[in-house]
Design an enzyme around this catalytic site. Structure first.
Site, PDB file in Angstrom:
ATOM      1  CE  LYS A 116     -41.448 -26.874  68.736  1.00 30.38           C
ATOM      2  NZ  LYS A 116     -40.055 -26.712  68.350  1.00 30.38           N
ATOM      3  CD  GLU A 200     -49.182 -28.989  69.466  1.00 29.24           C
ATOM      4  OE1 GLU A 200     -48.671 -30.045  69.060  1.00 29.24           O
ATOM      5  OE2 GLU A 200     -48.741 -28.351  70.433  1.00 29.24           O
ATOM      6  NE  ARG A 293     -31.201 -29.248  72.113  1.00 30.52           N
ATOM      7  CZ  ARG A 293     -31.768 -29.033  73.287  1.00 30.52           C
ATOM      8  NH1 ARG A 293     -31.287 -29.630  74.368  1.00 30.52           N
ATOM      9  NH2 ARG A 293     -32.824 -28.250  73.403  1.00 30.52           N
TER      10      ARG A 293
END
Length: 448
Positions: A116, A200, A293
């Site tokens: 990430k 974040e 995916r």
């Protein structure tokens, strides 16, 4: 086009991939654990191979056993579905190294976007909006506190290798930051083998909206609309819809353009998803993550576009032309998906068991992708997802009408089911209005 496809997954997604592959004239191979031997995805495939016991490490995550099954059955390609090994770069590379076709983006892309921190930095450098946050892993308490103060509370502490709603915690003041970092880092190390953590800015009120992308071998990346995934329990989705009722035309255009830019930045090929957090009031968004995916909720994009995304995945993987005109994609009506789980509809705790009765709804605009049937058993060994109920209507009101009827007609006896929750959701004023966010389920349960 390859002649034989091995489907390295189970349940409804394995059955759904099998259906499209067989319709294309492709021979299919199912792999399964011993407890899944009687499930429809096994019995409907052209050939089935037992991998091992129920434990995923000995079956659906057993790379050597899966590759051996491919060799023994003459499979030329492997589709990983979602979950299990679908975003495992080492598995993707092992498939290619074995001389097989991997149905998905390259191992390099999976690895780059699976971290990430790296994904966030790549997107920021590509001009995709991201929330204020750290570009490097945090650990040292003093440095972490300084970084948090620069971002501003509340802070989302997130495992860099996390996924599926796991490995996240919110610090509402600076005193909590160091504590949350230690907790999430330890969890991530145990669960993902990587304790790296990022910080974040947390948006207390937000919608979770994602864009379906399809990367073509010629370098083009298509954005096939957005899906609203804000109905969640424990940070995991339970219902999705498209188009998002919280996204206006101007914001939609910016999100789709950013998703294309994100895909191009990593040379994305195949089906993928760019997930975002949306501030509905400000009509603005930030990048959350990229899923390399097929998504569980790909079905509603199929409903409004008429495009079979699994078919396109197989065509792209085989080097064949896609099956639709990329310049003439049309979006028609509104679609909603409900994840029918074997769980208590009040507290959402798992409730597996033998299926005594299973009656699926039918009719115009109704689709069910199921992994079970009467006489089968939902075991506690895997995710509680039993089926996906998809409804499509001329507009949102029409889709809601069809959804109420379909939920009422869906009968599951034996395991617990969250179908009563969906009946409640479909009559809930906040959801019906379309003005909801990721806190909707929590507010519903707080009032219950």
């Amino acid at each position: 086009m390859f002649q034989t496809l091995l489907i390295a997954n189970r349940g409804e997604i394995a059955r759904r991939i099998n259906r499209t592959a067989q319709a294309m004239g492709i021979r299919t191979v199912a792999v399964h654990s011993d407890v899944d031997a009687d499930l429809p995805f096994v019995t409907e495939a052209d050939e089935a191979v037992l991998l091992g016991p129920a434990a995923p490490a000995q079956s659906y995550r057993n790379v050597d056993a899966i590759l051996r099954a491919a060799k023994d059955t003459g499979a030329e390609a492997i589709h990983p579905g979602y979950g299990f090994l679908s975003e495992n770069a080492a598995f993707a590379q092992a498939v290619v190294d074995a001389g097989l076709i991997w149905v998905g983006p390259s191992a390099e892309v999976i690895e780059r976007m699976g971290d990430k921190i790296n994904a966030r930095n790549l997107m920021q450098d590509a001009g995709v909006p991201v929330s204020a946050g750290t570009r490097e892993p945090v650990g040292d308490p003093a440095a972490a506190r300084a970084a948090a103060e620069a971002i501003g509370a509340p802070i989302m502490v997130k495992a860099s290798a996390g996924g599926g709603g796991m490995g996240m915690a919110v610090a509402y003041d600076m005193d909590q930051v160091v504590e949350k970092i230690a907790t999430i880092s330890a969890f991530a190390e145990r669960t993902f083998g990587d304790g790296s953590v990022l910080l974040e800015r947390f948006l207390p009120v937000a919608r979770h909206v994602e864009v379906q992308i399809l990367g073509l071998p010629d370098g083009r990346v298509l954005a096939l609309g957005e899906r609203d995934c804000s109905v969640q329990r424990r940070n995991q989705k339970v219902a999705e819809e498209t188009p998002s009722p919280g996204v206006g035309p101007e914001l939609r255009a910016r999100m789709l353009e950013a998703a294309v830019r994100a895909g191009q930045a990593v040379g994305y090929v195949g089906a993928g998803t760019v997930e975002c957090l949306v501030d509905e009031a400000a009509q603005d968004f930030v990048f959350l993550e990229m899923n390399t995916r097929l998504q569980v909720e790909h079905t509603i994009t199929e409903a409004v576009t008429g495009i079979d995304l699994v078919r396109e995945q197989l065509l792209i993987a085989a080097g064949e032309p896609i099956g639709f005109d990329p310049d003439a994609v049309r979006f028609t009506g509104h679609a909603i998906e409900f994840r029918v789980n074997a769980e208590d509809p009040k507290r959402f705790l798992p409730g597996p068991g033998p299926v005594r009765e299973w009656v699926e709804p039918a009719g115009d605009g109704v689709r069910v992708d199921s992994g079970f049937a009467a006489g089968t058993t939902v075991t506690p060994s895997y995710d509680s997802l039993m089926a996906k109920l998809i409804v499509h209507g001329d507009d949102r009101a029409h889709a809601l009408e069809r959804a109420r009827a379909a939920v009422a007609d869906f009968v599951v006896a034996g395991p617990k089911s969250n179908l009563p929750f969906f009946a409640e959701l479909l009559d809930h004023e906040e959801f019906v209005s379309g003005r909801y966010d990721t806190g909707i389920v929590g507010r519903m349960r707080a009032r219950a």
